[in-house]
Write a protein that holds these residues in place. Structure first.
Motif, PDB file in Angstrom:
ATOM      1  N   MET A 117       0.817  -1.185   0.000  1.00  0.00           N
ATOM      2  CA  MET A 117       0.000   0.000   0.000  1.00  0.00           C
ATOM      3  C   MET A 117       0.866   1.257   0.000  1.00  0.00           C
ATOM      4  O   MET A 117       0.560   2.201  -0.710  1.00  0.00           O
ATOM      5  CB  MET A 117      -0.934  -0.054   1.220  1.00  0.00           C
ATOM      6  N   ARG A 118       1.938   1.248   0.804  1.00  0.00           N
ATOM      7  CA  ARG A 118       2.811   2.417   0.859  1.00  0.00           C
ATOM      8  C   ARG A 118       3.481   2.667  -0.486  1.00  0.00           C
ATOM      9  O   ARG A 118       3.663   3.809  -0.878  1.00  0.00           O
ATOM     10  CB  ARG A 118       3.875   2.240   1.940  1.00  0.00           C
ATOM     11  N   ARG A 119       3.851   1.586  -1.161  1.00  0.00           N
ATOM     12  CA  ARG A 119       4.489   1.739  -2.469  1.00  0.00           C
ATOM     13  C   ARG A 119       3.522   2.359  -3.470  1.00  0.00           C
ATOM     14  O   ARG A 119       3.915   3.172  -4.293  1.00  0.00           O
ATOM     15  CB  ARG A 119       4.981   0.387  -2.978  1.00  0.00           C
ATOM     16  N   ALA A 120       2.274   1.973  -3.413  1.00  0.00           N
ATOM     17  CA  ALA A 120       1.280   2.521  -4.334  1.00  0.00           C
ATOM     18  C   ALA A 120       1.071   4.010  -4.091  1.00  0.00           C
ATOM     19  O   ALA A 120       1.008   4.809  -5.030  1.00  0.00           O
ATOM     20  CB  ALA A 120      -0.042   1.765  -4.194  1.00  0.00           C
ATOM     21  N   VAL A 121       0.987   4.402  -2.826  1.00  0.00           N
ATOM     22  CA  VAL A 121       0.817   5.816  -2.491  1.00  0.00           C
ATOM     23  C   VAL A 121       2.059   6.608  -2.890  1.00  0.00           C
ATOM     24  O   VAL A 121       1.968   7.704  -3.464  1.00  0.00           O
ATOM     25  CB  VAL A 121       0.505   5.986  -0.983  1.00  0.00           C
TER      26      VAL A 121
ATOM     27  N   PHE B 180       4.179   5.823  -5.243  1.00  0.00           N
ATOM     28  CA  PHE B 180       4.238   5.860  -6.701  1.00  0.00           C
ATOM     29  C   PHE B 180       3.287   6.921  -7.257  1.00  0.00           C
ATOM     30  O   PHE B 180       3.646   7.676  -8.152  1.00  0.00           O
ATOM     31  CB  PHE B 180       3.900   4.477  -7.280  1.00  0.00           C
ATOM     32  N   VAL B 181       2.080   6.989  -6.727  1.00  0.00           N
ATOM     33  CA  VAL B 181       1.111   7.995  -7.176  1.00  0.00           C
ATOM     34  C   VAL B 181       1.624   9.401  -6.869  1.00  0.00           C
ATOM     35  O   VAL B 181       1.507  10.313  -7.686  1.00  0.00           O
ATOM     36  CB  VAL B 181      -0.268   7.747  -6.523  1.00  0.00           C
TER      37      VAL B 181
END
Length: 109
Positions: free
Chosen positions: A1-5, A7-8
């Motif tokens: 989840m942290r990687r997705a945030v 990345f965005v």
């Protein structure tokens, strides 16, 4: 989840940087054929009245610098303002009133 945030967020920063770099740089400038006259108090505190009122070489430099700072190319005319330009009257000034006459700089191309 942290990687997705992350990345965005990184993608948003990259897109903002790209959009700012391709935006045209605009500079406020006058239209090429437009002329504008500025009235400056003779007692402005900078001591430019002597140069501009005598139409000497230093007056040309000061007038051109004034026009460039206002977004124009150069000074077309400069000197002591005509009384009709700032009071709407054409009566002869007294010597004391002549000393208080503003300076006039007309800027153009």
């Amino acid at each position: 989840m942290r990687r997705a945030v992350a990345f965005v967020g990184l993608l948003g920063i990259a897109v903002a940087g790209i959009s700012l770099s391709i935006m045209p740089m605009s500079r406020p400038a006058a239209a090429p054929s437009e002329q504008r006259t500025f009235l400056i108090p003779a007692s402005d505190g900078y001591g430019v009245a002597d140069c501009i009122s005598t139409r000497s070489e230093c007056g040309k430099i000061v007038a051109n610098a004034w026009c460039e700072s206002q977004g124009f190319g150069k000074a077309v005319t400069f000197g002591i303002a005509d009384r009709a330009d700032f009071t709407g009257t054409v009566t002869k000034p007294t010597p004391a009133a002549a000393a208080e006459q503003p300076l006039s700089i007309t800027c153009g191309e």
